[in-house]
Design a protein around this motif. Structure first.
Motif, PDB file in Angstrom:
ATOM      1  N   VAL A 135       0.856  -1.190   0.000  1.00  0.00           N
ATOM      2  CA  VAL A 135       0.000   0.000   0.000  1.00  0.00           C
ATOM      3  C   VAL A 135       0.894   1.243   0.000  1.00  0.00           C
ATOM      4  N   VAL A 136       0.502   2.241  -0.826  1.00  0.00           N
ATOM      5  CA  VAL A 136       1.294   3.471  -0.932  1.00  0.00           C
ATOM      6  C   VAL A 136       0.590   4.657  -0.285  1.00  0.00           C
ATOM      7  N   GLU A 137      -0.728   4.724  -0.490  1.00  0.00           N
ATOM      8  CA  GLU A 137      -1.468   5.891   0.005  1.00  0.00           C
ATOM      9  C   GLU A 137      -2.890   5.494   0.401  1.00  0.00           C
ATOM     10  N   CYS A 138      -3.435   6.184   1.409  1.00  0.00           N
ATOM     11  CA  CYS A 138      -4.810   5.925   1.874  1.00  0.00           C
ATOM     12  C   CYS A 138      -5.598   7.225   1.913  1.00  0.00           C
ATOM     13  N   VAL A 139      -6.893   7.110   1.667  1.00  0.00           N
ATOM     14  CA  VAL A 139      -7.820   8.233   1.882  1.00  0.00           C
ATOM     15  C   VAL A 139      -8.958   7.705   2.752  1.00  0.00           C
ATOM     16  N   PHE A 140      -9.283   8.447   3.804  1.00  0.00           N
ATOM     17  CA  PHE A 140     -10.317   8.014   4.759  1.00  0.00           C
ATOM     18  C   PHE A 140     -11.525   8.927   4.672  1.00  0.00           C
ATOM     19  N   TRP A 141     -12.689   8.390   5.053  1.00  0.00           N
ATOM     20  CA  TRP A 141     -13.894   9.202   5.250  1.00  0.00           C
ATOM     21  C   TRP A 141     -14.740   8.508   6.299  1.00  0.00           C
ATOM     22  N   GLY A 142     -15.526   9.263   7.045  1.00  0.00           N
ATOM     23  CA  GLY A 142     -16.480   8.698   8.015  1.00  0.00           C
ATOM     24  C   GLY A 142     -16.056   7.384   8.613  1.00  0.00           C
ATOM     25  N   ASN A 143     -16.647   6.278   8.105  1.00  0.00           N
ATOM     26  CA  ASN A 143     -16.306   4.937   8.596  1.00  0.00           C
ATOM     27  C   ASN A 143     -15.690   4.072   7.508  1.00  0.00           C
ATOM     28  N   GLY A 144     -15.115   4.710   6.469  1.00  0.00           N
ATOM     29  CA  GLY A 144     -14.569   3.933   5.359  1.00  0.00           C
ATOM     30  C   GLY A 144     -13.176   4.384   4.956  1.00  0.00           C
ATOM     31  N   MET A 145     -12.586   3.613   4.007  1.00  0.00           N
ATOM     32  CA  MET A 145     -11.220   3.910   3.564  1.00  0.00           C
ATOM     33  C   MET A 145     -10.989   3.320   2.188  1.00  0.00           C
ATOM     34  N   VAL A 146     -10.201   4.037   1.353  1.00  0.00           N
ATOM     35  CA  VAL A 146      -9.666   3.428   0.129  1.00  0.00           C
ATOM     36  C   VAL A 146      -8.147   3.550   0.177  1.00  0.00           C
ATOM     37  N   CYS A 147      -7.462   2.581  -0.446  1.00  0.00           N
ATOM     38  CA  CYS A 147      -6.008   2.663  -0.518  1.00  0.00           C
ATOM     39  C   CYS A 147      -5.564   2.263  -1.913  1.00  0.00           C
ATOM     40  N   ILE A 148      -4.416   2.787  -2.315  1.00  0.00           N
ATOM     41  CA  ILE A 148      -3.871   2.470  -3.641  1.00  0.00           C
ATOM     42  C   ILE A 148      -2.511   1.810  -3.444  1.00  0.00           C
ATOM     43  N   THR A 149      -2.234   0.783  -4.258  1.00  0.00           N
ATOM     44  CA  THR A 149      -0.992   0.012  -4.112  1.00  0.00           C
ATOM     45  C   THR A 149       0.055   0.468  -5.130  1.00  0.00           C
ATOM     46  N   GLU A 150       1.275  -0.100  -4.989  1.00  0.00           N
ATOM     47  CA  GLU A 150       2.356   0.217  -5.932  1.00  0.00           C
ATOM     48  C   GLU A 150       1.983  -0.188  -7.353  1.00  0.00           C
ATOM     49  N   ALA A 151       1.090  -1.179  -7.506  1.00  0.00           N
ATOM     50  CA  ALA A 151       0.661  -1.630  -8.836  1.00  0.00           C
ATOM     51  C   ALA A 151      -0.548  -0.826  -9.337  1.00  0.00           C
ATOM     52  N   ASN A 152      -0.853   0.273  -8.649  1.00  0.00           N
ATOM     53  CA  ASN A 152      -1.960   1.174  -9.031  1.00  0.00           C
ATOM     54  C   ASN A 152      -3.333   0.492  -8.982  1.00  0.00           C
ATOM     55  N   GLN A 153      -3.479  -0.455  -8.066  1.00  0.00           N
ATOM     56  CA  GLN A 153      -4.780  -1.086  -7.840  1.00  0.00           C
ATOM     57  C   GLN A 153      -5.412  -0.454  -6.597  1.00  0.00           C
TER      58      GLN A 153
END
Length: 841
Positions: A135-153
């Protein structure tokens, strides 16, 4: 002068004022934001701090062990723990809506902590693919999260309360995106999160279902942030412009050209009116119109967006940047002559005992209600308590001259401000604005205080605002049990009861359940004794192994469902004899158990009756079982299953014969078995399954009908059938076979003990008039003779017989029988007249 000093702190962005008061001087010592990763919760929530392992920093006198520390918003430490997790660098850290700290490490493992720095189980894995890619970066909101990996997934956890990681559509990127943000699920058409990626000169919108290309030519964008209502996107372009665009990229709301193309470290919305950009030492506030406002800082800061502004955290202070409320502007704007300003001014003159106070009031007499409202509203938006007090005094002063104003409005604001001032204190450190408080609600604030173990304040606020105090006391009691391992059960019970009794109707059972979970079963048993509701008390007593007490309490309650609950529980756990002993001692429990077992557990009930010496009850059960066997489709008549059935009845007979009181039942069972055995033999010999379960009478009759007179005599002899009954049965059986010769022969064997009535009735019933006429004259009783002739429609003979009986009532009855026949009817009239005349003479 006061108004001037207040307004002097404001900055003007086009035609709107902003202010940035310091809320707290931070209580932590020698703290540097540059050396740490920091996560700040909204709504004045806690601050999590951990040394940034991506930076090479001098440790000073610190331990080499990394510690996760949690502070309140005033910098007072709440808790700490040593960071012991492998899995790579800490990539992202944020607080959820439930104030759970979420920490994401490189390999996609998510660790969760509460405000007491206690690790919450289980840890969450983002999956094998995420683990392999990093994992390279995360974005959070309320009760959730998305993250992006080195393979851009891109991977997502939509809700940490039900963590179920999923993968979003592949954006098919060759290079890592320039920036990433999200539109929260509550603002999207699909109800799922939408991820915005800054790629080349456009933006990609990534969902679970697919990828869309938006805003071609708008970029490249270096930073993006979505507004609180999900409708606007603030962004910073590669050439140094601030762009605010609608999130569907249909129009540009405004743009501003910055002096530098260097992207800001932080980009945030301040309410819905302006955007903040932060570089090393400059905080720039940009609005749709007019020149931006600059704030200079000589120390690092973190922007914490709130619903009505932005909190600014630095090493030494916590500030709150917000648009100045309209009510505050109307009072404190330099040169303001609005009613609210004149009312505030009037109070100042009143305090100086100046006549100018009356003059001001006369000027605003018609607008006094709105002036009072403005003072109350402005007081609500203040953090400074002395200014709150002055504004509320001004409102109270104006209200005295204003009959139309709602008096409880001032009381409500006083109540709200007392709550807000209490939670804003350094010890509590929750700097809520009034708007945030209304959004959060008092009950959620109380929940947050409880979670921070600020039970006393939570209790006082619940009491003050009229909310249910049970939640607070329950949480306190459970926390007290967990934290008081060294205190003896009896002493802890006293402490708990002292507080639990403050709340009427509180669930002692729930506290007892927590005590049991904490391994204090004795304390749980003592607590549950105080639970007045049996429905809550009994199940808990069972769960802590107090079955005997549970049965007593359930029986005392009279609730049959509860009693059955206990009975079934004990039934499964205890040996049968022990269970029988417990049940036998409780009449209501015993009766309910018997009722249930009678329907579903015959064998177990037999064991119970045997253990308690109730032999006759076992016998009745056996007898019932013998009849149940008949319902078995395998036990058709003539079936060998009748052998076991007879044995069951014989067992019942033996048990009945043990007691004198059941002599009748013993005899009945004996005869029943004997009859069944004979019937079974008859079915075998005649090869006709028509005997079993018929009566003695029917068995005899069937034998005679089949011509088996010997068998009929055997049954008669075996069951001591009287001669009268024998005659009746044989007559009707012979008539059934229409064997008139045998019937006549039987009538002449000897004088029948029944008389000839059975012969007449059997022939009449069979509709054989001629046969019946043979036997009617032999009837001894004239009445019987008359009625027999009448049944055959022979009026004259009936009249002759009736005249011999001299029975007036019989004549009337016979007349009715022949009512349709006038001639016959007149015969009976004549006879009655003659009888009456003779009686009269």
């Amino acid at each position: 002068m006061a108004a001037v000093s207040v307004a002097a702190e404001w900055q003007l962005l086009y035609n709107r004022y902003y202010r940035k008061p310091e809320i707290y001087t931070m209580q932590w010592k020698q703290f540097d934001l540059n050396r740490n990763k920091v996560a700040c919760a909204p709504f004045g929530g806690p601050i999590a701090v951990i040394r940034d392992d991506s930076k090479i920093v001098q440790l000073y006198a610190e331990s080499a062990l990394r510690k996760l520390r949690i502070f309140n918003s005033a910098g007072v430490q709440l808790s700490e723990t040593v960071w012991r997790h492998s899995g790579g660098r800490l990539v992202g850290m944020a607080w959820t809506d439930d104030q759970i700290l979420v920490c994401v490490v490189q390999d996609g493992t998510v660790y969760r902590y509460n405000v007491h720095a206690e690790l919450q189980e289980p840890n969450i894995s983002m999956g094998k693919e995420c683990f392999e890619q990093n994992v390279v970066e995360c974005v959070f909101w309320g009760n959730g999260m998305v993250c992006i990996t080195e393979a851009n997934q891109i991977f997502c956890i939509p809700d940490f309360q039900n963590p179920n990681p999923c993968k979003l559509a592949d954006p098919l990127l060759e290079e890592f995106p320039l920036c990433m943000t999200v539109i929260e699920p509550q603002y999207t058409m699909s109800g799922n999160v939408e991820v915005l990626l800054g790629v080349n000169d456009h933006v990609l919108l990534v969902e679970e279902e697919g990828v869309q290309q938006l805003g071609v030519g708008v970029g490249p964008l270096q930073k993006m942030v979505v507004s609180r209502n999900g409708k606007l996107l603030a962004s910073f372009t590669h050439d140094g412009r601030v762009l605010v665009i609608s999130t569907d990229f249909s129009k540009i709301i405004f743009e501003y050209n910055c002096e530098s193309a260097l992207p800001p470290e932080q980009l945030a919305w301040c309410g819905m009116d302006s955007v903040l950009l932060y570089w090393d030492d400059v905080l720039l506030m940009v609005g749709p119109y007019g020149d931006p406002v600059r704030y200079l800082y000589d120390e690092p800061i973190i922007l914490i967006p709130e619903s009505d502004g932005v909190r600014i955290l630095s090493n030494t202070s916590m500030e709150f940047l917000q648009r100045v409320p309209d009510s505050t502007v109307s009072i404190f704007k330099i040169g303001s002559t609005l009613p609210a300003a004149l009312l505030y001014d009037a109070l100042e003159h009143f305090d100086k005992r100046s006549a100018k106070a009356d003059e001001n009031l006369r000027l605003i007499r018609s607008s006094l209600p709105e002036a009072v409202e403005a003072c109350i509203d402005a007081a609500g938006h203040e953090f400074d308590t002395s200014r709150q007090r002055t504004l509320l005094r001004a409102a109270s002063y104006g209200q005295a001259f204003c009959s139309q104003f709602q008096r409880d409005r001032l009381q409500e604001m006083c109540k709200t401000l007392r709550v807000l001032n209490a939670v804003r204190s350094y010890e509590i450190g929750i700097p809520l604005s009034i708007q945030q408080y209304k959004l959060l609600t008092a009950s959620v604030l109380i929940g947050r205080l409880i979670n921070c173990h600020q039970h006393f304040l939570a209790f006082r606020i619940s009491e003050y605002t009229g909310l249910n105090q049970e939640v607070v006391i329950m949480h306190w009691a459970c926390a007290k049990i967990t934290a008081s391992l060294a205190i003896h059960d009896a002493a802890l019970l006293e402490i708990l009861l002292d507080k639990l009794k403050l709340c009427k109707g509180i669930s002692y059972a729930a506290v007892a359940a927590h005590a049991d979970k904490s391994g204090r079963r004795k304390l749980a048993a003592m607590l549950v004794e105080h639970e007045p509701r049996s429905s809550k008390q009994v199940p808990l007593l069972l769960s802590i192994g107090e079955e005997d007490t549970a049965l007593v309490k359930a029986t005392e309650s009279g609730d049959t469902d509860l009693i059955y609950l206990v009975l079934f529980h004990i039934w499964q756990k205890r040996p049968p004899l022990e269970f029988f002993g417990m049940v036998q001692a409780r009449p209501l429990g015993r009766d309910l158990f018997i009722s249930y077992a009678r329907c579903y557990k015959h064998e177990f009930l037999k064991d119970f009756f045997l253990s308690t010496g109730q032999l006759q009850d076992v016998a009745f059960l056996l007898w019932k079982e013998s009849w149940e066997l008949v319902k078995n489709p395998m036990a058709s008549k003539g079936s060998p299953l009748h052998g076991p059935r007879i044995k069951i009845i014989e067992k019942a007979q033996n048990l009945f014969s043990e007691t004198k009181e059941h002599a009748f039942e013993a005899k009945a069972a004996e005869e029943h078995a004997k009859l069944l055995r004979m019937q079974h033999e008859l079915e075998v010999t005649t090869k006709q399954a028509i005997f079993v379960d018929s009566s003695v009478n029917d068995t005899i009759r069937t034998c005679i009908v089949l011509g088996n007179h010997r068998a009929a005599m055997k049954v008669r002899t075996e069951f001591k059938v009287s001669e009268k009954r024998w005659y009746w049965l044989k007559v009707f059986a012979l008539v059934t076979t229409r064997d008139w010769d045998a019937l006549e022969k039987f009538s002449k064997e000897k004088r029948p003990p029944t008389g000839y009535k059975p012969f007449v009735e059997a022939c009449v019933d069979a509709g054989e008039k001629d046969e019946a006429i043979k036997y009617i004259p032999k009837l001894a009783d004239p009445r019987e003779k008359a009625e027999a002739y009448a049944r055959l429609g022979m009026a004259k003979e009936a009249a002759d017989a009736a005249s011999q009986s001299k029975d007036n009532e019989l004549l009337g009855k016979l007349k009715l029988t022949f009512a349709q026949n006038a001639a016959a009817s007149s015969i009976f009239d004549t006879l009655r007249d003659r009888l009456t005349f003779q009686g009269g003479s």
